[in-house]
Write an enzyme that holds these catalytic residues in place. Sequence first.
Site, PDB file in Angstrom:
ATOM      1  N   GLN A 118       1.031  -9.706  -6.656  1.00 23.88           N
ATOM      2  CA  GLN A 118       0.592 -11.090  -6.894  1.00 23.88           C
ATOM      3  C   GLN A 118       1.462 -11.787  -7.940  1.00 23.88           C
ATOM      4  OE1 GLN A 118      -1.547 -12.457  -4.940  1.00 23.88           O
ATOM      5  NE2 GLN A 118      -2.566 -10.691  -4.016  1.00 23.88           N
ATOM      6  N   SER A 177       5.360  -7.007  -1.814  1.00 25.23           N
ATOM      7  CA  SER A 177       4.894  -7.073  -0.422  1.00 25.23           C
ATOM      8  C   SER A 177       5.237  -8.441   0.170  1.00 25.23           C
ATOM      9  CB  SER A 177       3.382  -6.859  -0.390  1.00 25.23           C
ATOM     10  OG  SER A 177       2.909  -6.994   0.931  1.00 25.23           O
ATOM     11  N   CYS A 223     -18.725 -10.024  -2.016  1.00 28.80           N
ATOM     12  CA  CYS A 223     -19.692  -9.664  -0.970  1.00 28.80           C
ATOM     13  C   CYS A 223     -20.414  -8.339  -1.124  1.00 28.80           C
ATOM     14  CB  CYS A 223     -19.075  -9.770   0.405  1.00 28.80           C
ATOM     15  SG  CYS A 223     -17.314  -9.693   0.448  1.00 28.80           S
ATOM     16  N   HIS A 258       4.324 -10.226   2.821  1.00 33.79           N
ATOM     17  CA  HIS A 258       3.394 -11.216   3.390  1.00 33.79           C
ATOM     18  C   HIS A 258       2.659 -12.035   2.335  1.00 33.79           C
ATOM     19  CE1 HIS A 258      -0.715  -9.180   3.200  1.00 33.79           C
ATOM     20  NE2 HIS A 258       0.070  -8.155   2.926  1.00 33.79           N
ATOM     21  N   THR A 277       0.852  -1.197   0.000  1.00 28.66           N
ATOM     22  CA  THR A 277       0.000   0.000   0.000  1.00 28.66           C
ATOM     23  C   THR A 277       0.886   1.245   0.000  1.00 28.66           C
ATOM     24  OG1 THR A 277      -1.795  -1.176   1.087  1.00 28.66           O
ATOM     25  CG2 THR A 277      -1.800   1.232   1.295  1.00 28.66           C
ATOM     26  N   ASN A 290      -5.183  -9.419  -8.459  1.00 30.07           N
ATOM     27  CA  ASN A 290      -5.480 -10.137  -7.223  1.00 30.07           C
ATOM     28  C   ASN A 290      -6.892 -10.691  -7.229  1.00 30.07           C
ATOM     29  OD1 ASN A 290      -5.939  -7.188  -7.063  1.00 30.07           O
ATOM     30  ND2 ASN A 290      -6.977  -7.713  -5.162  1.00 30.07           N
ATOM     31  N   THR A 328      13.105   4.972  10.587  1.00 26.96           N
ATOM     32  CA  THR A 328      14.042   3.869  10.806  1.00 26.96           C
ATOM     33  C   THR A 328      13.516   2.609  10.137  1.00 26.96           C
ATOM     34  OG1 THR A 328      14.690   4.851  12.901  1.00 26.96           O
ATOM     35  CG2 THR A 328      15.207   2.516  12.607  1.00 26.96           C
TER      36      THR A 328
HETATM   37  N1  PMP Z   1      -1.734  -4.731  -4.425  1.00 25.12           N
HETATM   38  C1  PMP Z   1      -2.260  -5.943  -4.628  1.00 25.12           C
HETATM   39  C2  PMP Z   1      -2.415  -6.449  -6.040  1.00 25.12           C
HETATM   40  C3  PMP Z   1      -2.651  -6.735  -3.542  1.00 25.12           C
HETATM   41  O1  PMP Z   1      -3.168  -7.958  -3.763  1.00 25.12           O
HETATM   42  C4  PMP Z   1      -2.479  -6.223  -2.229  1.00 25.12           C
HETATM   43  C5  PMP Z   1      -2.895  -7.042  -1.023  1.00 25.12           C
HETATM   44  N2  PMP Z   1      -4.219  -7.504  -1.059  1.00 25.12           N
HETATM   45  C6  PMP Z   1      -1.930  -4.949  -2.067  1.00 25.12           C
HETATM   46  C7  PMP Z   1      -1.559  -4.233  -3.184  1.00 25.12           C
HETATM   47  C8  PMP Z   1      -1.709  -4.336  -0.701  1.00 25.12           C
HETATM   48  O2  PMP Z   1      -0.666  -5.003  -0.039  1.00 25.12           O
HETATM   49  P1  PMP Z   1      -0.215  -4.684   1.452  1.00 25.12           P
HETATM   50  O3  PMP Z   1      -1.083  -5.545   2.328  1.00 25.12           O
HETATM   51  O4  PMP Z   1       1.214  -5.087   1.536  1.00 25.12           O
HETATM   52  O5  PMP Z   1      -0.405  -3.233   1.693  1.00 25.12           O
END
Ligand code: PMP
Length: 372
Positions: A176, A196, A316, A198, A70, A146, A234
């Site tokens: 993705q 990203s 949804c 995670h 984000t 996504n 930091t």
């Molecule tokens: N871009 C895409 C294509 C995503 O799938 C996501 C997460 N759903 C994000 C941005 C946002 O990622 P983050 O959780 O690291 O802010």
Amino acid sequence: MIYLDNAATTKMFDGCVKVYGYYACEEYFNPSSMNRYSLKVAKDLEEVRKRIVSKLGHTKGTIIFTSGATESNNLAIMGSKRNGKWEYVFSVGEHPSVYNVAKELEMQGNIIHFVGLQPNGQIDYQELREVLNEKTRLISIMHVSNETGAINDLKLICDIKKQFAPNSLLHVDGVQAFCKIPFELKNYDVDFYTISAHKFHGPKGVGGLYVKNINSLKSIVYGGGQELNLRSGTENVPGIMAMDYAIQHIDINKNFEKVNELKEKFSSILKSDANVNIFESASPYILTIGFNGVNGETLMRALQDKDIVVGTGSACSTKKAGNRVLENIGMNKEEIKTHIRISFNADLTLQEIEKAGKIILQVYNDIREKIN
Ligand code: PMP
């Protein structure tokens, strides 16, 4: 539990947790301080930058560490904005962390163009050609959707940009795609690329922005000037080092083949029911599936009781981004409501996939019987 919502987030690798702990409790030094322990940490971060650029398949450019995609998306868009009569181009299929920034730019009085999607989920390349011109400052288009798993043709986008918007920069949200889809960024003229941690078994709250030329970007967070003066604060050293562990331990090609096999198996089970519609995506990691006559959210809740976790991003609410995406590939509101999103990871087994596929069909048919 069988977890099939890996596009939302993934389980962190055990090794990442160890690395995180090490940099939180042993080498916990501030990389901007001047003591020798800090200098070692600063050196470690520099090595991670190089390793990420190399994993992206590039030899030039660097990585700005951020708090996740984000922030990376906000930095790429707001940080490349310039005063004057510039124009900005996005696709309607973008994640809210791009789409809502585009809306904000529009509110601030900038000229914004949204390019639509084709029925296969990719952007409409002809529309892209039509909106670009010499005043285009930035084009921001995602690599893999996504919502649908569609893969945009980066080569074609770069060719179109070169021909129709010679003064523009290109930002790609690669959340993705990175560490999932095999590609080499050096083959494309991309200026900024978002990742990203995670989404590929690293920690939450850490990510990066690949930047080809740091002079093309301005900071949107002011402070101590960390991160090449482009992102103050930091650095999240434990998070960055744990992200690096995940990157180093992912075999993209091997996982791609494995996940493809899982997706094929899963699709073949679900296709045995004529009332199930599978959106044929290009990425093996994401499958959007419609279940005629049943609300996707109802199905998701019923599956939860059977310990199967799926996503309904698309299904949804009319306010959700998913509707915007599926609507733009030509689905009507009723159809959209029947959809769930399945997303895989390479640690799933064929047995788990078979089990999940059969349970999903069973639960779907139970709900239909109850309704009718
Ligand atoms: N871009 C895409 C294509 C995503 O799938 C996501 C997460 N759903 C994000 C941005 C946002 O990622 P983050 O959780 O690291 O802010």
